[in-house]
Design a protein around this motif. Sequence first.
Motif, mmCIF file in Angstrom:
data_model
loop_
_atom_site.group_PDB
_atom_site.id
_atom_site.type_symbol
_atom_site.label_atom_id
_atom_site.label_comp_id
_atom_site.label_asym_id
_atom_site.label_seq_id
_atom_site.Cartn_x
_atom_site.Cartn_y
_atom_site.Cartn_z
ATOM 1 N N ALA A 72 4.752 4.114 7.068
ATOM 2 C CA ALA A 72 4.740 3.633 5.687
ATOM 3 C C ALA A 72 4.149 2.234 5.606
ATOM 4 C CB ALA A 72 6.157 3.653 5.116
ATOM 5 N N GLY A 73 4.448 1.399 6.601
ATOM 6 C CA GLY A 73 3.873 0.053 6.617
ATOM 7 C C GLY A 73 2.368 0.069 6.730
ATOM 8 N N HIS A 74 1.824 0.933 7.584
ATOM 9 C CA HIS A 74 0.369 1.018 7.731
ATOM 10 C C HIS A 74 -0.277 1.594 6.477
ATOM 11 C CE1 HIS A 74 -0.232 -0.391 11.809
ATOM 12 N NE2 HIS A 74 0.857 0.264 12.169
ATOM 13 N N LEU A 75 0.380 2.529 5.825
ATOM 14 C CA LEU A 75 -0.145 3.023 4.554
ATOM 15 C C LEU A 75 -0.205 1.908 3.521
ATOM 16 C CD1 LEU A 75 1.634 6.495 4.235
ATOM 17 C CD2 LEU A 75 -0.819 6.094 4.490
ATOM 18 N N GLY A 76 0.700 0.947 3.636
ATOM 19 C CA GLY A 76 0.713 -0.173 2.707
ATOM 20 C C GLY A 76 -0.257 -1.284 3.048
ATOM 21 N N GLY A 77 -0.826 -1.264 4.268
ATOM 22 C CA GLY A 77 -1.811 -2.280 4.613
ATOM 23 C C GLY A 77 -1.613 -2.958 5.950
ATOM 24 N N GLY A 189 3.889 20.859 20.116
ATOM 25 C CA GLY A 189 2.731 20.085 20.542
ATOM 26 C C GLY A 189 1.575 20.038 19.577
ATOM 27 N N ASP A 190 1.713 20.585 18.368
ATOM 28 C CA ASP A 190 0.609 20.529 17.399
ATOM 29 C C ASP A 190 0.410 19.101 16.896
ATOM 30 O OD1 ASP A 190 0.030 23.194 17.552
ATOM 31 O OD2 ASP A 190 1.268 23.757 15.825
ATOM 32 N N GLU A 191 -0.857 18.720 16.789
ATOM 33 C CA GLU A 191 -1.224 17.417 16.229
ATOM 34 C C GLU A 191 -1.686 17.625 14.786
ATOM 35 O OE1 GLU A 191 -3.899 14.464 18.364
ATOM 36 O OE2 GLU A 191 -5.204 15.073 16.692
ATOM 37 N N VAL A 192 -1.106 16.860 13.878
ATOM 38 C CA VAL A 192 -1.430 16.975 12.456
ATOM 39 C C VAL A 192 -2.013 15.655 11.979
ATOM 40 C CG1 VAL A 192 -0.559 17.504 10.154
ATOM 41 C CG2 VAL A 192 0.511 18.552 12.173
ATOM 42 N N VAL A 193 -3.229 15.693 11.440
ATOM 43 C CA VAL A 193 -3.819 14.495 10.848
ATOM 44 C C VAL A 193 -3.290 14.371 9.424
ATOM 45 C CG1 VAL A 193 -5.930 13.289 10.220
ATOM 46 C CG2 VAL A 193 -5.885 14.726 12.274
ATOM 47 N N LEU A 194 -2.517 13.319 9.185
ATOM 48 C CA LEU A 194 -1.912 13.130 7.870
ATOM 49 C C LEU A 194 -2.845 12.401 6.910
ATOM 50 C CD1 LEU A 194 1.680 12.033 8.986
ATOM 51 C CD2 LEU A 194 0.871 14.335 8.429
ATOM 52 N N TYR A 195 -3.421 11.291 7.372
ATOM 53 C CA TYR A 195 -4.267 10.445 6.518
ATOM 54 C C TYR A 195 -5.419 9.900 7.362
ATOM 55 C CZ TYR A 195 -0.174 10.191 3.390
ATOM 56 O OH TYR A 195 0.887 10.487 2.563
ATOM 57 N N THR A 196 -6.507 9.577 6.698
ATOM 58 C CA THR A 196 -7.621 8.889 7.338
ATOM 59 C C THR A 196 -7.974 7.653 6.517
ATOM 60 O OG1 THR A 196 -9.872 9.136 8.215
ATOM 61 C CG2 THR A 196 -9.385 10.245 6.139
ATOM 62 N N ASP A 225 2.881 13.753 -2.729
ATOM 63 C CA ASP A 225 1.938 14.346 -3.685
ATOM 64 C C ASP A 225 0.664 13.520 -3.862
ATOM 65 O OD1 ASP A 225 3.670 16.500 -4.301
ATOM 66 O OD2 ASP A 225 4.839 15.169 -5.584
ATOM 67 N N ARG A 226 0.656 12.291 -3.373
ATOM 68 C CA ARG A 226 -0.516 11.431 -3.596
ATOM 69 C C ARG A 226 -1.625 11.798 -2.631
ATOM 70 N NH1 ARG A 226 0.829 5.208 -4.860
ATOM 71 N NH2 ARG A 226 -1.314 5.439 -5.602
ATOM 72 N N GLU A 227 -2.800 12.080 -3.176
ATOM 73 C CA GLU A 227 -3.940 12.422 -2.337
ATOM 74 C C GLU A 227 -4.635 11.178 -1.788
ATOM 75 O OE1 GLU A 227 -6.578 14.988 -4.403
ATOM 76 O OE2 GLU A 227 -5.100 16.609 -4.589
ATOM 77 N N TYR A 228 -4.425 10.060 -2.456
ATOM 78 C CA TYR A 228 -5.020 8.807 -1.984
ATOM 79 C C TYR A 228 -3.978 7.703 -2.118
ATOM 80 C CZ TYR A 228 -8.071 4.784 -1.485
ATOM 81 O OH TYR A 228 -8.632 3.618 -1.049
ATOM 82 N N VAL A 229 -3.797 6.931 -1.046
ATOM 83 C CA VAL A 229 -2.787 5.868 -1.037
ATOM 84 C C VAL A 229 -3.492 4.529 -0.836
ATOM 85 C CG1 VAL A 229 -0.680 4.986 0.029
ATOM 86 C CG2 VAL A 229 -1.106 7.455 -0.042
ATOM 87 N N PRO A 230 -3.625 3.716 -1.884
ATOM 88 C CA PRO A 230 -4.264 2.408 -1.714
ATOM 89 C C PRO A 230 -3.328 1.442 -0.992
ATOM 90 C CG PRO A 230 -3.472 2.655 -3.954
ATOM 91 C CD PRO A 230 -3.234 3.975 -3.277
ATOM 92 N N CYS A 231 -3.883 0.629 -0.127
ATOM 93 C CA CYS A 231 -3.088 -0.395 0.550
ATOM 94 C C CYS A 231 -2.688 -1.466 -0.462
ATOM 95 C CB CYS A 231 -3.871 -1.026 1.690
ATOM 96 S SG CYS A 231 -4.305 0.133 3.003
ATOM 97 N N THR A 232 -1.461 -1.902 -0.379
ATOM 98 C CA THR A 232 -0.950 -2.868 -1.359
ATOM 99 C C THR A 232 -0.962 -4.301 -0.852
ATOM 100 O OG1 THR A 232 1.303 -2.402 -0.605
ATOM 101 C CG2 THR A 232 0.493 -1.152 -2.498
ATOM 102 N N VAL A 233 -1.222 -4.504 0.440
ATOM 103 C CA VAL A 233 -1.271 -5.858 0.989
ATOM 104 C C VAL A 233 -2.608 -6.077 1.671
ATOM 105 C CG1 VAL A 233 1.226 -5.990 1.292
ATOM 106 C CG2 VAL A 233 -0.204 -5.201 3.179
ATOM 107 N N THR A 234 -3.027 -7.319 1.684
ATOM 108 C CA THR A 234 -4.265 -7.696 2.360
ATOM 109 C C THR A 234 -3.960 -8.015 3.814
ATOM 110 O OG1 THR A 234 -5.123 -8.610 0.305
ATOM 111 C CG2 THR A 234 -6.209 -9.290 2.350
ATOM 112 N N GLY A 235 -4.783 -7.522 4.713
ATOM 113 C CA GLY A 235 -4.556 -7.767 6.132
ATOM 114 C C GLY A 235 -4.662 -9.238 6.496
#
Length: 348
Positions: A72-77, A189-196, A225-235
């Motif tokens: 969740a932290g990485h999704l946020g930025g 052992g299945d690998e699932v790509v969640l987000y790119t 349900d969100r297809e796109y998750v914008p980062c909320t913090v600047t790196g």
Amino acid sequence: MTVIGEDSELGSDPLDPPLMAPLRPDLTWHQVQQMSQSVGYRDDPMLRAIRATAVIRRGTRMTKVLSPAQVAGHLGGWLPYGFCYRSCDIAHLREPQQLALLRTDGGTDSPVAFALRWRATDPVDYEVPAAPAHPGLAALPGHSRIGAMVLGTGFTPSADDLVPEYVTAGFADLPLSANAQLLAYVPGGDEVVLYTYQPEQHGWLRLAGPRWRNLLGELPGVSPDREYVPCTVTGTAKLVGRIDDQEYEAVADPPGEFRVRALTRAARYPVRSLSRRAEQARWRGVPAWVLQRDETWARLRLLRPEVEAINATGARCYERGVYEAWAPVGELSDHHIADVGYALPDAA
């Protein structure tokens, strides 16, 4: 020389050179694995030579195993930082309980394992968590650390595997390369790509379909349900490129593409030089990254965690090897912007 983990498809990639060991009748794989787990072999020339074969090249795939909260932290930025692994070295670890042992938050009880995977922009961004780069890590007492102890041999603690470990250089935040992935590993052992990761938009595109909705539901504060998750913090770190005399924020798509960050494809010109830029300072004589600050306080992360530095700053461990503290801005010295330059192929 014998390839360790030669059955890995990732290890066959020239950007992911395999770990090699000179196995022979008097030096078996089991003996090498035991050496990697013994502090008495930290300075052993043979073990160091084996460790040195685990090379990071521009474009090498890197992995950090995460908790749901870290996802969740990485999704946020959040940016990659701290302990990580070459993907080829852990490709044989597919079951969640196997990967959970590599988590940096100290947790292991989870039916699903999560991870961040990205390509290395440059080898200079990574260090071995052992002497000479980090001589103090292995001496940190148990009461002041989270996660597994650092052996100082360059290998992660394991009863069965031989896994070389890395830290981001000085525990720095690294700008995410284009098309980084957030992954899940499920029982079986299945690998699932969640987000790119989409660098121009500074956000994450969901790839997991309805079948994996339950995995997304495990991420705190994240809507499945969100297809796109914008980062909320600047790196806290960014890539800076130059074209002639002009400076631009840049995007890395290793191994071969380094471009201006721009929303339109026509404006994504290749840069002629590239560097990683972040803020540094010293507090009480201890060098640190400045992660956040206002007019009064600054949040710092220690570049070289060791007992003396932790005692001087009162830094707290937030995950394996990562020590941070709050400091009055007025007490900072040598406060500056640090640029780490990369040698691009075309610049030679």
